[in-house]
Scaffold this motif. Structure first.
Motif, mmCIF file in Angstrom:
data_model
loop_
_atom_site.group_PDB
_atom_site.id
_atom_site.type_symbol
_atom_site.label_atom_id
_atom_site.label_comp_id
_atom_site.label_asym_id
_atom_site.label_seq_id
_atom_site.Cartn_x
_atom_site.Cartn_y
_atom_site.Cartn_z
ATOM 1 N N ASP A 65 0.883 -0.930 0.173
ATOM 2 C CA ASP A 65 -0.018 -0.035 0.042
ATOM 3 C C ASP A 65 0.744 1.267 0.023
ATOM 4 N N THR A 66 1.919 1.264 0.757
ATOM 5 C CA THR A 66 2.830 2.527 0.811
ATOM 6 C C THR A 66 3.433 2.723 -0.552
ATOM 7 N N VAL A 67 3.798 1.836 -1.209
ATOM 8 C CA VAL A 67 4.189 1.649 -2.638
ATOM 9 C C VAL A 67 3.380 2.582 -3.504
ATOM 10 N N LEU A 68 2.246 1.535 -3.576
ATOM 11 C CA LEU A 68 1.164 2.136 -4.449
ATOM 12 C C LEU A 68 0.490 3.505 -4.035
ATOM 13 N N ASP A 69 0.574 4.105 -2.830
ATOM 14 C CA ASP A 69 0.192 5.472 -2.327
ATOM 15 C C ASP A 69 1.360 6.371 -3.132
ATOM 16 N N ALA A 70 2.505 6.109 -3.145
ATOM 17 C CA ALA A 70 3.594 6.884 -3.607
ATOM 18 C C ALA A 70 3.352 6.836 -5.078
ATOM 19 N N VAL A 71 3.193 5.930 -5.724
ATOM 20 C CA VAL A 71 2.979 5.749 -7.310
ATOM 21 C C VAL A 71 1.814 6.492 -7.449
ATOM 22 N N ARG A 72 0.567 6.709 -6.968
ATOM 23 C CA ARG A 72 -0.481 7.598 -7.022
ATOM 24 C C ARG A 72 -0.154 8.808 -6.746
ATOM 25 N N ARG A 73 0.353 9.273 -5.804
ATOM 26 C CA ARG A 73 0.872 10.700 -5.535
ATOM 27 C C ARG A 73 1.750 11.118 -6.707
ATOM 28 N N THR A 74 2.601 10.101 -7.151
ATOM 29 C CA THR A 74 3.246 10.624 -8.438
ATOM 30 C C THR A 74 2.575 11.020 -9.610
ATOM 31 N N ALA A 75 1.526 9.875 -9.905
ATOM 32 C CA ALA A 75 0.652 10.359 -10.915
ATOM 33 C C ALA A 75 0.005 11.542 -10.777
ATOM 34 N N CYS A 76 -0.559 11.865 -9.764
ATOM 35 C CA CYS A 76 -1.198 13.035 -9.371
ATOM 36 C C CYS A 76 -0.280 14.210 -9.648
ATOM 37 N N ALA A 77 0.934 14.229 -9.242
ATOM 38 C CA ALA A 77 1.926 15.492 -9.516
ATOM 39 C C ALA A 77 2.100 15.352 -10.831
ATOM 40 N N TYR A 78 2.349 14.496 -11.524
ATOM 41 C CA TYR A 78 2.752 14.288 -12.939
ATOM 42 C C TYR A 78 1.350 15.097 -13.792
ATOM 43 N N MET A 79 -0.034 14.519 -13.555
ATOM 44 C CA MET A 79 -1.164 15.322 -14.145
ATOM 45 C C MET A 79 -1.233 16.707 -13.849
ATOM 46 N N ASN A 80 -0.895 16.829 -12.666
ATOM 47 C CA ASN A 80 -1.008 18.434 -12.120
ATOM 48 C C ASN A 80 0.134 19.584 -12.859
ATOM 49 N N GLN A 81 1.089 18.586 -13.018
ATOM 50 C CA GLN A 81 2.108 19.362 -14.007
ATOM 51 C C GLN A 81 1.748 19.732 -15.262
ATOM 52 N N ALA A 82 1.111 18.801 -16.107
ATOM 53 C CA ALA A 82 0.478 18.879 -17.253
ATOM 54 C C ALA A 82 -0.377 20.042 -17.301
ATOM 55 N N LEU A 83 -1.266 20.169 -16.013
ATOM 56 C CA LEU A 83 -2.093 21.340 -15.860
ATOM 57 C C LEU A 83 -1.573 22.910 -15.413
ATOM 58 N N ARG A 84 -0.319 22.518 -15.313
ATOM 59 C CA ARG A 84 0.515 23.796 -14.671
ATOM 60 C C ARG A 84 -0.021 24.187 -13.448
ATOM 61 N N VAL A 85 -0.353 23.278 -12.450
ATOM 62 C CA VAL A 85 -0.891 23.368 -11.224
ATOM 63 C C VAL A 85 0.353 23.092 -10.425
ATOM 64 N N SER A 86 0.749 24.019 -9.405
ATOM 65 C CA SER A 86 1.983 24.174 -8.515
ATOM 66 C C SER A 86 1.580 23.197 -7.445
#
Length: 116
Positions: free
Chosen positions: A61-82
């Motif tokens: 779960d901890t690894v999966l949570d890190a992957v999901r947070r990374t996915a959110c950060a990547y998608m936010n970066q595409a939207l130019r959300v800091s």
């Protein structure tokens, strides 16, 4: 012809309690859906499902949570959300949009809360 009366749009609260500097939307982990990425709109109280990269491997779960947070950060970066804006959006939907934690000015550039 497409019947647009059945298309739902995100609910938005136009209350002045929403802080300036929030983006139109951001991706955050949904605590009600095992941390899968969700779209959040300022002033709204709903987590909207977002596409997630398919992961065939079963991980802790901890690894999966890190992957999901990374996915959110990547998608936010595409939207130019800091990171600060994303953290404020996540706090806004969890604690209320008038809470000081929903103000992106109260975060460092890395998205760490520094208080009022």
């Amino acid at each position: 012809m497409i019947d647009t009366s059945i298309i739902e749009s995100p609910r938005r609260d136009t209350s002045p309690q929403v802080y300036a500097g929030l983006p139109a939307q951001a991706y955050v982990p949904n605590p009600y859906d095992f941390g899968r990425p969700a779209i959040v709109y300022p002033g709204d109280s709903v987590y909207y499902s977002a596409p997630e990269p398919h992961d065939k491997a079963r991980a802790a779960d901890t690894v999966l949570d890190a992957v999901r947070r990374t996915a959110c950060a990547y998608m936010n970066q595409a939207l130019r959300v800091s990171p600060a804006q994303a953290a404020a959006m996540e706090a806004g939907i969890q604690y209320g949009w008038s809470d000081p934690r929903a103000n992106p000015a109260n975060y460092t550039a890395a998205g760490d809360y520094r208080g009022q």
